[in-house]
Write an enzyme that holds these catalytic residues in place. Sequence first.
Site, PDB file in Angstrom:
ATOM      1  N   GLY A 281       3.198   4.312   4.505  1.00  0.00           N
ATOM      2  CA  GLY A 281       4.637   4.298   4.317  1.00  0.00           C
ATOM      3  C   GLY A 281       5.355   5.597   4.613  1.00  0.00           C
ATOM      4  O   GLY A 281       5.062   6.290   5.597  1.00  0.00           O
ATOM      5  N   SER A 282       6.291   5.938   3.736  1.00  0.00           N
ATOM      6  CA  SER A 282       7.230   7.036   3.997  1.00  0.00           C
ATOM      7  C   SER A 282       6.589   8.413   4.034  1.00  0.00           C
ATOM      8  O   SER A 282       7.260   9.382   4.391  1.00  0.00           O
ATOM      9  CB  SER A 282       8.339   7.003   2.947  1.00  0.00           C
ATOM     10  OG  SER A 282       9.073   5.810   3.043  1.00  0.00           O
ATOM     11  N   THR A 283       5.317   8.520   3.653  1.00  0.00           N
ATOM     12  CA  THR A 283       4.650   9.819   3.793  1.00  0.00           C
ATOM     13  C   THR A 283       4.559  10.226   5.264  1.00  0.00           C
ATOM     14  O   THR A 283       4.303  11.394   5.574  1.00  0.00           O
ATOM     15  CB  THR A 283       3.229   9.764   3.198  1.00  0.00           C
ATOM     16  OG1 THR A 283       2.502   8.695   3.804  1.00  0.00           O
ATOM     17  CG2 THR A 283       3.292   9.556   1.690  1.00  0.00           C
ATOM     18  N   PHE A 284       4.794   9.254   6.186  1.00  0.00           N
ATOM     19  CA  PHE A 284       4.793   9.545   7.629  1.00  0.00           C
ATOM     20  C   PHE A 284       6.091  10.198   8.096  1.00  0.00           C
ATOM     21  O   PHE A 284       6.125  10.814   9.171  1.00  0.00           O
ATOM     22  CB  PHE A 284       4.593   8.237   8.421  1.00  0.00           C
ATOM     23  CG  PHE A 284       3.206   8.075   8.969  1.00  0.00           C
ATOM     24  CD1 PHE A 284       2.116   8.016   8.124  1.00  0.00           C
ATOM     25  CD2 PHE A 284       2.984   7.973  10.325  1.00  0.00           C
ATOM     26  CE1 PHE A 284       0.842   7.862   8.622  1.00  0.00           C
ATOM     27  CE2 PHE A 284       1.711   7.819  10.835  1.00  0.00           C
ATOM     28  CZ  PHE A 284       0.631   7.764   9.978  1.00  0.00           C
TER      29      PHE A 284
END
Length: 569
Positions: A281-284
Amino acid sequence: MNAPTPALVARPERLRLVGQRRQVLAVMHQRLMVAMIVYVAIIALIVLRILWLAAFGDHAGRKQNVTALVPERGDIVDREGHPLARTIDAWTISIHPRKVIGSKLELARALARLMPERDEATYFAMLRSDKPFYYLQRRAPPRLVQAVNALGEPGLAIDREPDRLYPQTSLAAHVVGYTDVDGNGMAGAERAFQDLLSDPARRGQALTLSISSRVQQALENELNAAMSEFSAIGAAGVIMDIHTGEVLAMTSLPQLNPNVAGSGSPEARFNRATLGVYELGSTFKPFTVAMAMDAGVIKSFGQMYPCPQELHAYGQTVHDTHPYGRACSVAEIMKESSNIGTAQIADKLGRERQKAFLKKMGFLDPIGIELKEKGRTLTPGKRWGPFETMTVGFGHAVAVTPLHLATGYATLFNGGIYRPATILKVERGHPVPKGHRVFSEDTSYRMRALLRLVVTQGTGKKADAPGYRVGGKTGTAEKLIGGRYTSAAVVTSFAGVFPMDEPRYVMVVMLDDPKATPKTYGFHTAGWNVAPVVSRTISRIAPMLGVRPDKNREPNMAEVLPFVHESEH
């Protein structure tokens, strides 16, 4: 005139006596030589028999190619020298059915009483079979050995054999690994360094891992507590030195006890940190922003993008959990984890540049580490079109391991240099690899303030550890179940770095399918369940790693604060 000297002549009887004595002595010498030859021959036969039994006998319950003459397997220790795996002498109880002289039925009853893991019928069937040999128990406790020996049955064999012991039990089990009953490495470092650990030339030399038992224990304790609290089906965590690539701690849950690895479930033996691949998810999103900065797509954190309630692109729709409904800056996009804003940045970056950056970070290949347990990353593949470029930009349609993510954050914040992760301690015999550049040093520096903003004012507030200047990013990704994404089951993750003003360590934690609780007000997102794990763990390990708390130090927040709307802070 002198008289002649008379000649001395021995009597015949005396001459016969001397001859007899010489003959007796000769016979005695011959008999003594024969006795000595027979004695030496017997000793030689005994020695040869002992050597043959040592090399080819089955008395110790070993395969014929694993013998008592092979040196013991080398120890494995952590970076401070604490033992993680060592070889000991253990008792083995076995039975030779053909050599049993007593009542086999009575013996079966006695064995079932002493070792109830098998019933009486099973033991009796073993005793009546044509097989010459059965193991009854390996690594038998002394009391059991004493009780079995007291039976006085010649068909029972009690022997000593080398056995692998893991004194820290489940601590770092997936890193250390385990061996089979014949001492061959089956997982973890035991498997990765099989040749080294079994090399006779290295007898007595321990293999030193990069793992710190104290840091490992803190990570496992906090992550295990979170997994239990949120009823997750699994979890993983990694702590790395961003400059050397050393893995200081790595865990996968459910826990595994390598002393009885065969009794563990498949889920417990599965290494989620290096073998499991997940949409994180948003850790990218920080990677997408950094790529765009290096490519010249983003000139400033104040650069504006339209952030409507919904974004319609390429026949698809992108949604935000907390939509802005207005134009927003790059700083705000990261602060509130906007899919809509990040998708537009990725679209401007384009597929080819996105793929090139991901390739340089190692995200398109199995993770670079010595362990053999490596998962294959998943990407859109041939379907990698413009919309997929958008979704990859905010961490969907691409699945990597938690260790990939940790290595990526290390690359982003160590000055932009990719180095593969390692489970070996960096020292004279194992230096830091040179690596290769992925991001510019300027981009690496400027990203510090952006991710610190996420923790001080954004979705990662619960990850902050007072005084340790934590920066990072939350990620909540829907799981793919039955071919469709569902918000009912998610993977939550947090990737963080500390201290953010002078980055030294990266920490990634992940929960698989955590459930909402009353304390989280019905939410099961990363900010509620994994971010607190980061805060508690860093508060525990930072003093061990020599990081002093200092509330007066911060990265240069002037890089981002001017670009956050007044109403947002």
